[in-house]
Design an enzyme around this catalytic site. Structure first.
Site, short mmCIF file in Angstrom:
data_model
loop_
_atom_site.label_atom_id
_atom_site.label_comp_id
_atom_site.label_asym_id
_atom_site.label_seq_id
_atom_site.Cartn_x
_atom_site.Cartn_y
_atom_site.Cartn_z
CG ASP A 257 67.25 13.39 47.57
OD1 ASP A 257 67.67 13.53 46.42
OD2 ASP A 257 67.14 14.37 48.33
CG HIS B 172 64.64 18.00 50.95
ND1 HIS B 172 65.06 16.72 51.24
CD2 HIS B 172 65.05 18.26 49.67
CE1 HIS B 172 65.71 16.23 50.17
NE2 HIS B 172 65.72 17.14 49.22
#
Ligand code: NGQ
Ligand code: ZN
Length: 456
Positions: free
Chosen positions: A324, A273
């Protein structure tokens, strides 16, 4: 082991660019042994007239979360956020058995193959039963991930995750987090125990620290000093603004700043991220050589924010893509959303093209291939000698693909047709997706449906 094979590819994306009439020789071990130009058809050689591109690596996955995809899109009584989604995710964890994990992961991996991925990096922290009860085999759930990857036929980098605390400063884990928790020695023993199994199935073993929230600096240093995997090191960092605030309150520094100051971050690392960075952090992360692990569909779904990709790339930062939480499962969706986030922020077009006249799709695809392979700990990437034969054939019967040439093919696939365009997928020399269907699709769906019926 299969016999070696030769494929005559009429249009193929090689590291140096699009090429025509290339014979790809695939050795019995599933790696590419030869690439040569040949225009006259050779008898007994399979010919692929449609465009061939490398399968991408998916650098971030929590496979079990696929079971809840789409079910958290329901307004709660409070202000919904990443943190309320996380509570729903913990409730799912409490209800899943090792069998469920394997069945959901197998389904997910078959979907990812159909989405154009040939390799998955599994950031695996769901180690124990509800309440933290240990399974007889400490590697039980890791073995389920290995089996799922093998069953689906996707390449695997397995990252068992160290997770010990609820928040900064070593706070006690919450009840919902108990299935994730290890002590340092117990964690190191898990890594050792997984070595032979990963070697036996050709999986890469690496390690992950869940986040700066979940591990103290001392625990991180102890693990890094003792581990012997030689594989990649991944960590979630600066995904949510609250993490930035909490890190500042705890240390006086921001998460990415803290990580770069205190840990030996290098090419071996992948920062998952890294959404919230100052311009200084962005430049420093790029210079560290670490890969930025971007998961644009999940980051949009969870309301994380927009990664400073244009700035990061201007400092020669390396990035790859992951799915994810698996709210999306395709190469096309992730790359498109990555570019669109930058456009929405800047109110401009074509943000991540490498220069004037360059194709956005090609720039994104090449970058994600380089960063994905690095973050997966693979020695090679793309269609080159020595790399694993991981190929995607796009569907020439699709009018958009069939009439496109060169980089237009990527533009049509990634921006205009999405997943319809992926027809066949090969991993390590074996066709696992044919005509848009996974080789075991019926059996996989039957098992998956039963699990969903019970969990939902
Ligand atoms: C995870 N997922 O570990 O699955 C996280 C949420 C956390 C995403 N950030 C949990 N997408 O970060 O504490
Ligand atoms: Zn994650």
């Amino acid at each position: 082991m299969m016999a070696s094979q030769k494929l005559l590819c009429k249009q193929i994306l090689l590291p140096q660019g699009w090429a025509s009439d290339i014979v790809v020789t695939i050795a019995a071990d599933g790696t590419i042994a030869g690439l040569e130009t040949k225009s006259d058809a050779v008898s007994h050689m399979a010919e692929i007239a449609d465009p061939v591109v490398p399968a991408l690596q998916n650098l971030h996955s929590h496979a079990f979360q696929r079971a809840m995809a789409g079910l958290a899109e329901l307004a709660g009584s409070t202000d919904d956020s990443f943190w309320t989604w996380r509570d729903a995710m913990y409730r799912l964890v409490g209800r899943m058995s090792p069998d469920d994990i394997e069945i959901v992961a197998t389904k997910l991996y078959s979907e990812l193959l159909k989405g154009g991925f040939g390799h998955i990096v599994e950031f695996h922290y769901f180690h124990h039963a509800a309440g933290g009860r240990r399974y007889a085999n400490p590697a039980e759930t890791s073995m389920r991930i290995l089996r799922a990857a093998q069953g689906a036929g996707i390449g695997l980098t397995h990252l068992p995750v160290f997770y010990a605390h609820a928040g900064f400063g070593g706070t006690e884990p919450g009840e919902g987090q108990r299935p994730f928790i290890h002590g340092v020695d117990e964690y190191l023993a898990l890594l050792d125990a997984l070595r032979p199994d990963c070697d036996a199935m050709g999986a890469t073993l690496g390690l992950a620290i869940h986040s700066l929230r979940a591990a103290t600096p001392d625990e991180m240093r102890a693990i890094l000093a003792a581990e012997t995997t030689g594989g990649p090191i991944h960590i979630h960092v600066a995904e949510q603004e609250r993490e930035v605030e909490d890190c500042l309150a705890w240390s006086g520094r921001r998460p990415v700043e803290y990580l770069l100051d205190e840990m030996p971050v290098s090419e071996r690392w992948c920062a998952i991220h890294a959404t919230h960075m100052t311009t200084d952090e962005t430049a420093r992360l790029a210079r560290s050589g670490a890969v930025a692990g971007l998961c644009p569909a999940t980051e949009a779904n969870l309301g994380d924010g927009i990664f400073p990709a244009t700035d990061f790339v201007s400092h020669a930062g390396v990035f790859g893509i992951g799915t994810d939480s698996h709210i999306a499962t395709t190469v096309a969706e992730e790359l498109r959303l990555l570019e669109y986030g930058q456009r929405l922020r800047d109110r401009r077009r074509n943000r991540l093209a490498s220069g004037p006249g360059a194709s956005v799709g090609r720039t994104l695809f090449d970058a994600a291939l380089k960063g994905g392979a690095e973050a997966a700990g693979l020695r090679s990437n793309g269609i080159r000698i020595g790399a694993r034969a991981d190929l995607v054939v796009l569907d020439g019967n699709n009018p958009f693909i069939g009439t496109a040439t060169g980089d237009q093919i990527l533009g049509r696939w990634l921006f205009a047709t999405g997943n319809d365009a992926v027809r066949d997928v090969m991993v390590a020399g074996q066709w696992v997706v044919r005509g848009g269907h996974h080789r075991d699709e019926e059996a996989i769906d039957r098992d998956f449906r039963k699990v969903l019926q019970r969990l939902a």
